[in-house]
Structure formats: C-alpha cells, structure tokens
Design a protein around this motif. Structure first.
Motif, PDB file in Angstrom:
ATOM      1  N   LYS A  81       0.831  -1.197   0.000  1.00 29.94           N
ATOM      2  CA  LYS A  81       0.000   0.000   0.000  1.00 29.94           C
ATOM      3  C   LYS A  81       0.872   1.255   0.000  1.00 29.94           C
ATOM      4  O   LYS A  81       0.603   2.211  -0.718  1.00 29.94           O
ATOM      5  CB  LYS A  81      -0.908  -0.028   1.237  1.00 29.94           C
ATOM      6  N   LYS A  82       1.926   1.218   0.814  1.00 27.61           N
ATOM      7  CA  LYS A  82       2.842   2.354   0.890  1.00 27.61           C
ATOM      8  C   LYS A  82       3.548   2.560  -0.440  1.00 27.61           C
ATOM      9  O   LYS A  82       3.671   3.690  -0.928  1.00 27.61           O
ATOM     10  CB  LYS A  82       3.867   2.111   2.010  1.00 27.61           C
ATOM     11  N   THR A  83       4.009   1.471  -1.050  1.00 32.87           N
ATOM     12  CA  THR A  83       4.695   1.549  -2.338  1.00 32.87           C
ATOM     13  C   THR A  83       3.761   2.093  -3.412  1.00 32.87           C
ATOM     14  O   THR A  83       4.164   2.924  -4.230  1.00 32.87           O
ATOM     15  CB  THR A  83       5.222   0.157  -2.748  1.00 32.87           C
ATOM     16  N   GLU A  86       3.348   5.805  -2.852  1.00 39.26           N
ATOM     17  CA  GLU A  86       4.543   6.531  -3.278  1.00 39.26           C
ATOM     18  C   GLU A  86       4.614   6.614  -4.798  1.00 39.26           C
ATOM     19  O   GLU A  86       4.969   7.658  -5.354  1.00 39.26           O
ATOM     20  CB  GLU A  86       5.802   5.852  -2.725  1.00 39.26           C
ATOM     21  N   ALA A  87       4.281   5.522  -5.491  1.00 35.46           N
ATOM     22  CA  ALA A  87       4.288   5.519  -6.946  1.00 35.46           C
ATOM     23  C   ALA A  87       3.253   6.499  -7.490  1.00 35.46           C
ATOM     24  O   ALA A  87       3.504   7.218  -8.467  1.00 35.46           O
ATOM     25  CB  ALA A  87       4.012   4.112  -7.473  1.00 35.46           C
ATOM     26  N   GLU A  88       2.099   6.558  -6.838  1.00 37.12           N
ATOM     27  CA  GLU A  88       1.054   7.485  -7.254  1.00 37.12           C
ATOM     28  C   GLU A  88       1.508   8.932  -7.060  1.00 37.12           C
ATOM     29  O   GLU A  88       1.283   9.781  -7.925  1.00 37.12           O
ATOM     30  CB  GLU A  88      -0.205   7.207  -6.438  1.00 37.12           C
ATOM     31  N   GLN A  89       2.165   9.205  -5.936  1.00 31.41           N
ATOM     32  CA  GLN A  89       2.672  10.556  -5.686  1.00 31.41           C
ATOM     33  C   GLN A  89       3.743  10.933  -6.707  1.00 31.41           C
ATOM     34  O   GLN A  89       3.768  12.060  -7.201  1.00 31.41           O
ATOM     35  CB  GLN A  89       3.252  10.659  -4.275  1.00 31.41           C
ATOM     36  N   GLU A  90       4.616   9.992  -7.014  1.00 32.40           N
ATOM     37  CA  GLU A  90       5.676  10.257  -7.989  1.00 32.40           C
ATOM     38  C   GLU A  90       5.082  10.518  -9.367  1.00 32.40           C
ATOM     39  O   GLU A  90       5.531  11.417 -10.087  1.00 32.40           O
ATOM     40  CB  GLU A  90       6.670   9.099  -8.046  1.00 32.40           C
ATOM     41  N   ALA A  91       4.058   9.753  -9.746  1.00 33.08           N
ATOM     42  CA  ALA A  91       3.409   9.960 -11.042  1.00 33.08           C
ATOM     43  C   ALA A  91       2.756  11.341 -11.099  1.00 33.08           C
ATOM     44  O   ALA A  91       2.835  12.033 -12.120  1.00 33.08           O
ATOM     45  CB  ALA A  91       2.370   8.866 -11.289  1.00 33.08           C
TER      46      ALA A  91
END
Length: 147
Positions: A81-83, A86-91
């Motif tokens: 969930k954390k990963t 983080e991927a969503e925030q980076e995108a």
C-alpha cells in the motif's frame, strides 16, 4: 435452559471422572439420559469414550505460528500500500513537472521579450542565449517527465 447446554455442562462435570475410569450412558424407563461411572444393574448401558485430550502446547504453538503469518501478511500488505501510494505521488509529481515544462516552452515560443531577474535583483530582458538555454532545459524536463 435447553437440553444442549445441560448436556455440555454434564460432560464438563464428568471430564475429571474420565481419567479415573469408564463413563457409562443409559436411558431410564422415562426416557431420561443418565451418565455415571458404573452402569445400573438392571439396565443396558453403553460405554462413552471420553473426549480426546488436547495438546495445549501444540495448540499454542500453532496459534502463535498463525499469528506470526498474519502479522507478516499485514506488514506485506502495508508495504504494498505504501509503495503504491509513493508511486502514485511520484506519477503526480512527474505530471506536474511535465505541465510546467510545457508551459515554459510555450511561453518561450510565443512571447518575444521575456524578463528575467539577474543576480543583482534587477529586471532585464532575456538574451537569445538565455532563451536557448531555457528552451533546452524545458525540453529535457519534458523528455524526463512527459511519458
């Protein structure tokens, strides 16, 4: 009180006697079920097997193993969930950088005279070299973030 809880209570009361000897079960002439250590002399009784003994150490060990597995699964789920977050925030950050680079490039293409602030804090017009350098950086940002 229904018959089932009475039966369970009776079995629980008879458990200590199970270790001492056999348990007998019989039904009297009124249809009432009885349990005892010795069968009645005038009636037929069947021997009741005591419940199997419980391996409490094994059960506790099994329970602890199951708890450990559940804890590990919860940790893995939280990590995924954390990963994903983080991927969503980076995108989202990449998209924002892409849009900013597009705006800068569009501004450089459409406006003839752009002002910049130099090291002394004074406003001056952008030189063709500065404009070229800014365009190059904007294109690099687009290549890096616009996918």
């Amino acid at each position: 009180m229904s018959l089932r809880p009475k039966f369970l209570m009776l079995l629980l009361c008879l458990l200590p006697f199970a270790a001492a000897g056999e348990i007998y079960k019989w039904v009297d002439e009124d249809g009432t079920v009885h349990y005892g250590q010795s069968p009645p002399p005038d009636q037929q009784a069947e021997t009741v097997k005591p419940p199997p003994s419980v391996d409490t150490e094994g059960a506790q060990k099994s329970l602890q193993e199951q708890r450990e597995k559940l804890r590990e699964m919860d940790e893995q789920r939280a990590e995924r969930k954390k990963t994903a977050a983080e991927a969503e925030q980076e995108a989202a950050a990449m998209k924002e950088r892409c849009e900013a680079a597009k705006r800068v490039l569009e501004q450089l293409r459409t406006q003839n005279r752009l002002q910049v602030t130099n090291e002394g804090g004074e406003r001056t017009y952008m030189t063709p070299e500065q404009r070229e350098e800014r365009e190059k950086k904007a294109r690099e940002m687009m290549e890096k973030n616009c996918q």
